[in-house]
Design an enzyme around this catalytic site. Structure first.
Site, PDB file in Angstrom:
ATOM      1  N   HIS B  86       8.058   9.227   7.316  1.00  0.00           N
ATOM      2  CA  HIS B  86       6.822   9.212   6.455  1.00  0.00           C
ATOM      3  C   HIS B  86       6.008   7.860   6.871  1.00  0.00           C
ATOM      4  O   HIS B  86       6.415   6.676   7.167  1.00  0.00           O
ATOM      5  CB  HIS B  86       7.309   9.285   4.807  1.00  0.00           C
ATOM      6  CG  HIS B  86       8.068   7.951   4.405  1.00  0.00           C
ATOM      7  ND1 HIS B  86       7.443   6.826   3.751  1.00  0.00           N
ATOM      8  CD2 HIS B  86       9.203   7.631   4.348  1.00  0.00           C
ATOM      9  CE1 HIS B  86       8.230   6.015   3.617  1.00  0.00           C
ATOM     10  NE2 HIS B  86       9.527   6.437   3.763  1.00  0.00           N
ATOM     11  N   ASP B  88       3.598   6.873   4.648  1.00  0.00           N
ATOM     12  CA  ASP B  88       3.096   6.419   3.542  1.00  0.00           C
ATOM     13  C   ASP B  88       3.580   4.964   3.284  1.00  0.00           C
ATOM     14  O   ASP B  88       5.053   5.175   3.535  1.00  0.00           O
ATOM     15  CB  ASP B  88       2.672   7.077   2.339  1.00  0.00           C
ATOM     16  CG  ASP B  88       4.337   7.849   1.874  1.00  0.00           C
ATOM     17  OD1 ASP B  88       5.184   7.917   2.767  1.00  0.00           O
ATOM     18  OD2 ASP B  88       4.415   7.982   0.625  1.00  0.00           O
ATOM     19  N   ASP B 125      10.198   0.402   5.800  1.00  0.00           N
ATOM     20  CA  ASP B 125      10.315   1.511   5.005  1.00  0.00           C
ATOM     21  C   ASP B 125       8.928   2.149   5.156  1.00  0.00           C
ATOM     22  O   ASP B 125       8.076   1.662   4.263  1.00  0.00           O
ATOM     23  CB  ASP B 125      10.780   1.088   3.876  1.00  0.00           C
ATOM     24  CG  ASP B 125      10.589   2.345   2.903  1.00  0.00           C
ATOM     25  OD1 ASP B 125      10.518   3.701   3.332  1.00  0.00           O
ATOM     26  OD2 ASP B 125      10.755   2.129   1.612  1.00  0.00           O
ATOM     27  N   GLU B 158       6.188  10.454   0.951  1.00  0.00           N
ATOM     28  CA  GLU B 158       7.602  10.132   0.530  1.00  0.00           C
ATOM     29  C   GLU B 158       7.590   9.333  -0.782  1.00  0.00           C
ATOM     30  O   GLU B 158       8.573   9.580  -1.690  1.00  0.00           O
ATOM     31  CB  GLU B 158       8.458   9.660   1.701  1.00  0.00           C
ATOM     32  CG  GLU B 158       9.854   9.942   1.523  1.00  0.00           C
ATOM     33  CD  GLU B 158      10.342   8.390   0.989  1.00  0.00           C
ATOM     34  OE1 GLU B 158      11.621   8.853   0.593  1.00  0.00           O
ATOM     35  OE2 GLU B 158       9.806   7.449   0.606  1.00  0.00           O
ATOM     36  N   GLU B 159       6.846   8.211  -0.720  1.00  0.00           N
ATOM     37  CA  GLU B 159       6.911   7.127  -1.878  1.00  0.00           C
ATOM     38  C   GLU B 159       6.500   7.709  -3.035  1.00  0.00           C
ATOM     39  O   GLU B 159       6.569   7.279  -4.222  1.00  0.00           O
ATOM     40  CB  GLU B 159       5.989   6.015  -1.457  1.00  0.00           C
ATOM     41  CG  GLU B 159       6.476   5.326  -0.074  1.00  0.00           C
ATOM     42  CD  GLU B 159       7.972   4.735  -0.232  1.00  0.00           C
ATOM     43  OE1 GLU B 159       8.788   4.915  -1.243  1.00  0.00           O
ATOM     44  OE2 GLU B 159       8.653   4.061   0.730  1.00  0.00           O
ATOM     45  N   ASP B 185      15.461   6.429   7.642  1.00  0.00           N
ATOM     46  CA  ASP B 185      14.840   5.854   6.559  1.00  0.00           C
ATOM     47  C   ASP B 185      16.077   4.977   5.627  1.00  0.00           C
ATOM     48  O   ASP B 185      15.729   5.046   4.440  1.00  0.00           O
ATOM     49  CB  ASP B 185      14.091   6.758   5.743  1.00  0.00           C
ATOM     50  CG  ASP B 185      13.163   6.333   4.752  1.00  0.00           C
ATOM     51  OD1 ASP B 185      12.970   5.097   4.774  1.00  0.00           O
ATOM     52  OD2 ASP B 185      12.711   7.197   3.875  1.00  0.00           O
ATOM     53  N   HIS B 432      10.405  -2.237  -0.588  1.00  0.00           N
ATOM     54  CA  HIS B 432      10.065  -2.151  -1.845  1.00  0.00           C
ATOM     55  C   HIS B 432       9.613  -3.592  -2.582  1.00  0.00           C
ATOM     56  O   HIS B 432       9.166  -3.453  -3.551  1.00  0.00           O
ATOM     57  CB  HIS B 432      10.726  -1.429  -2.900  1.00  0.00           C
ATOM     58  CG  HIS B 432      10.705   0.043  -2.117  1.00  0.00           C
ATOM     59  ND1 HIS B 432      11.103   1.214  -3.221  1.00  0.00           N
ATOM     60  CD2 HIS B 432      10.800   0.796  -1.334  1.00  0.00           C
ATOM     61  CE1 HIS B 432      11.149   2.302  -2.765  1.00  0.00           C
ATOM     62  NE2 HIS B 432      10.985   2.022  -1.364  1.00  0.00           N
TER      63      HIS B 432
END
Lengths: 462, 462
Positions: B86, B88, B125, B158-159, B185, B432
């Site tokens: 991903h 994003d 990520d 994805e997020e 991931d 994150h």
């Protein structure tokens, strides 16, 4: 006193417009972004006191926002009334819920206020109620009917704890010498049921911070394995009330005065409709400490409420994170004899003691003040009661308020005089809330009632 | 395969600079303010796939952000690898805690990364790990060593739950037909202990809203007499865990698979230092479900974490208010066999059922996904294992991750193929979180390991 009503009738538009100008200035003491506005408001109050006939008006600097002092001494042998009020206001947020901008006052007619009500932050608390005294003073001096000496002390930090006012009072006992203190920063039961506030709750306001990991963590990789500061904070706060909504902090109730059945029966006589109460705020039921009525819960009983909570991701959409920190602002309303500094210590010790392993807890005391009760047999109370009788045609009901004016207890301690709380606001005025307002009728009624207090207080003091 | 190491060595500066350019674009899918940047990122991915040698690359529009698809079919009789990733990224807040701006990538040397690590949101990520596959593809096509067919499917949501990817997969089963799905991931145990993720947790993400009175109230006048939405919310959330940190939602554990003592003993063999774990995030102790180890709590056990909470006054200073509303974002990590939609329903029903009188509760499901387990005897797992053996000189350890890639379970259901999770990140990469980073060593190691997966997968498929 002569022609109060005609004077008020003749000048009411000007009285309203002067208040509206005052309300346009966002004098929010809690937020330093408004510093200039708070200072500007102090200047306007100074000028208004001069125009109202005070001989000697000054801006008294403090470590925070200034106190506006003014006086008119007509005869050392006559009694002296000290008027207290505040020119600062609560923050306006959540701004989005205001139906008109908080600092652009508008007059709207409502079911309760067919004569219209002024909508603005501070309309009732306390700019509107404070300014009633300025206009009452103007009436008495303009018509040469001022029956005694007057001193005004208007501060700008009431909404943030009056820290500097306390110092000012302690250091100026001679300057502030008086026979009675008069304040309008409370409410009355209804437009046709006047009441005088005889009790106030104390306050202890704290901010708590719970820290877990040293950084925000991915809730998938760490979830379930480390203490989540938000979950922990909710558990800690939840544990502060038991299943009967009693506060669980050890020693919290030790000094709480339990009213006699007779006193409680007296209180229960005040007109009150639980249905209207619930309808006014749109709740299906009330909630509170077991064994007490709604009116007791918010007046003679202490409370603990979270005023704000925040932590983690609060933006749009979703973020799977375990926050490093979580925060809450918590205030406790106290009843007479509960010492706010003792209670703050009890809270801090208890809250720190219930923190689980894996987090660090910080308790920052904000501010506070003592509760207060005034006897109904004092000259001051009697004078106020007679004033209401003249203008409302009814004897006012003595009533305990759930609110706090921490400075009142200090006044009694330092200045050795009692405070009379003549409030003209209504519970529905939404003070501290969006769409705060103050009825035009209430505002003008206050202006015409206050001078009669001076008259009767002077007579009864002879 | 020939000269992987020399190719990577020769081109590593370009590989790093290309990733840095990609990381400069704030492709935050959760916040619509970044829409343009997310779309811009999709275009860059498209161009990079073309440059890497894909024959047919397209931007596939969806109801949300587009999916970038690319393929190179060299022989219908050879196996096909579908690469998923991903473009994003998570929101960057709290911005204040970043030591360098989240979208201005910088390389910093650390104790763990003497070769330097790239600091930026999305570094690991998943932009960094996704781009390893693009560069591995480039190597194989540039050196004419691509042993099989390849398809790329890189999404931008994805997020925020991959809602539109699910539809895309369901509607394009022929286009996406493959023999194995390859994803980077996830992470590995450490730089000298490679591991392959064999399990993922599912996810249910909800937002709750508690409404009390129809407006903010003065905490003095109403405190103690009406339900305070923040206090109520803390009580409700606190009740979701019992004293052993078991989740109290009825039926929540019904489908949880309990691992055998032997399986748990196997897991316990993975190298792990509780002291280093605690030191890395500066906590004095771990915290979690009674009867399970830290590694079990964050992998084979379901969890419930508050990801965000807010309500009332959160500004500077103090405001004595009872808020009308309080909110929280809550996510549950699920283990295989727990259906995320069932769990979301269980949560909603339970949370609404425990609301006390005097408040209204709203539960808004956000998104979710199923957990996943992959067998270690599959060709795909064996191929990955051999690839790591070649580049790390060690057999990788199979490991369950606590994270979620909801789409993986859907891939198996819709495309009937297994997913191999070759992660090159580390727990310390702070995904994150503020200061997310990805080791240069890890990035280049991934690029040189991935082509070997293609080689062994093709050989083992014969």
């Amino acid at each position: 006193m002569q022609n109060i009503d005609s004077y008020v009738e003749k000048n009411k538009d000007r009285f309203i417009n002067e208040l509206i100008e005052l309300l346009k200035i966002p004098s929010v003491s809690a937020d330093s972004a408004y510093k200039k506005d708070v200072l500007k408001t102090a200047d306007i109050i100074k000028k208004s006191l001069e125009k109202a006939g005070c001989d000697h008006v000054e801006i008294c600097e403090t470590d925070g926002y200034p106190i506006v002092y003014g006086e008119k001494i007509i005869d050392k042998n006559l009694p002296t009334v000290l008027v207290y009020g505040h020119y600062d206001v609560q923050p306006a947020d959540p701004i989005g819920l205001w139906t008109s901008p908080p600092f652009e006052p508008v007059i709207k007619k409502t079911e309760l206020h067919p004569e219209g009500a002024i909508y603005a932050r501070g309309a009732c608390d306390d700019k509107g109620q404070m300014y009633m005294h300025v206009k009452a003073m103007e009436f008495m001096t303009e018509t040469n009917q001022l029956p005694c000496n007057v001193k005004f002390m208007i501060e700008g930090e009431e909404e943030v704890g009056s820290v500097n006012l306390s110092k000012f009072v302690k250091n100026n006992q001679e300057k502030l010498k008086n026979d009675v203190i008069l304040i309008s920063d409370t409410g009355m039961i209804s437009k046709d049921t006047p009441s005088i506030t005889t009790g106030l709750r104390g306050l202890s306001y704290v901010e708590v911070e719970v820290t877990g990991p040293n950084r925000d963590l991915h809730s998938g990789l760490y979830g379930g394995a480390v203490a989540n500061p938000i979950n922990v904070l909710t558990k800690m706060i939840a544990s502060l009330h038991d299943e009967n909504n009693h506060i669980t902090i050890p020693g919290f109730y030790d000094k709480v005065e339990n009213l006699s059945d007779e006193e409680r029966a007296q209180m229960a006589k005040a007109p009150f409709s639980l249905d209207n109460y619930k309808k006014a705020i749109d709740i299906d039921d009330v909630y509170g400490e077991k064994g007490y009525t709604t009116n007791e819960r918010n007046s003679i009983r202490p409370t603990l409420d979270v005023n704000g909570i925040w932590g983690g991701y609060t933006g749009e959409g979703a973020k799977t994170v375990i926050a490093s920190k979580a925060y809450a602002k918590i205030s406790m309303r106290l009843v007479p004899h509960q010492d706010w500094e003792d209670i703050t210590k009890l809270f801090k010790n208890h809250f720190e003691s219930i923190a689980p392993k894996g987090v660090k807890v910080l308790v920052k005391p904000h501010h506070g003040g003592q509760g207060y009760v005034t006897p109904i047999d004092s000259i001051g109370y009697q004078a106020a009661s007679k004033a209401y009788e003249d203008t409302f045609g009814k004897t006012p009901i003595p009533q305990r308020s759930g609110g706090s004016i921490p400075i009142v207890a200090l006044f009694e301690q330092e200045l050795k005089s009692k405070t009379i709380l003549m409030g003209f606001g209504l519970d529905s005025d939404a003070i501290h809330s969006p769409n705060e307002h103050f009825g035009v009728w209430n505002y003008l009624k206050g202006i015409s009632t206050i001078p009669l207090f001076y008259k009767y207080f002077t007579e009864l003091s002879k």
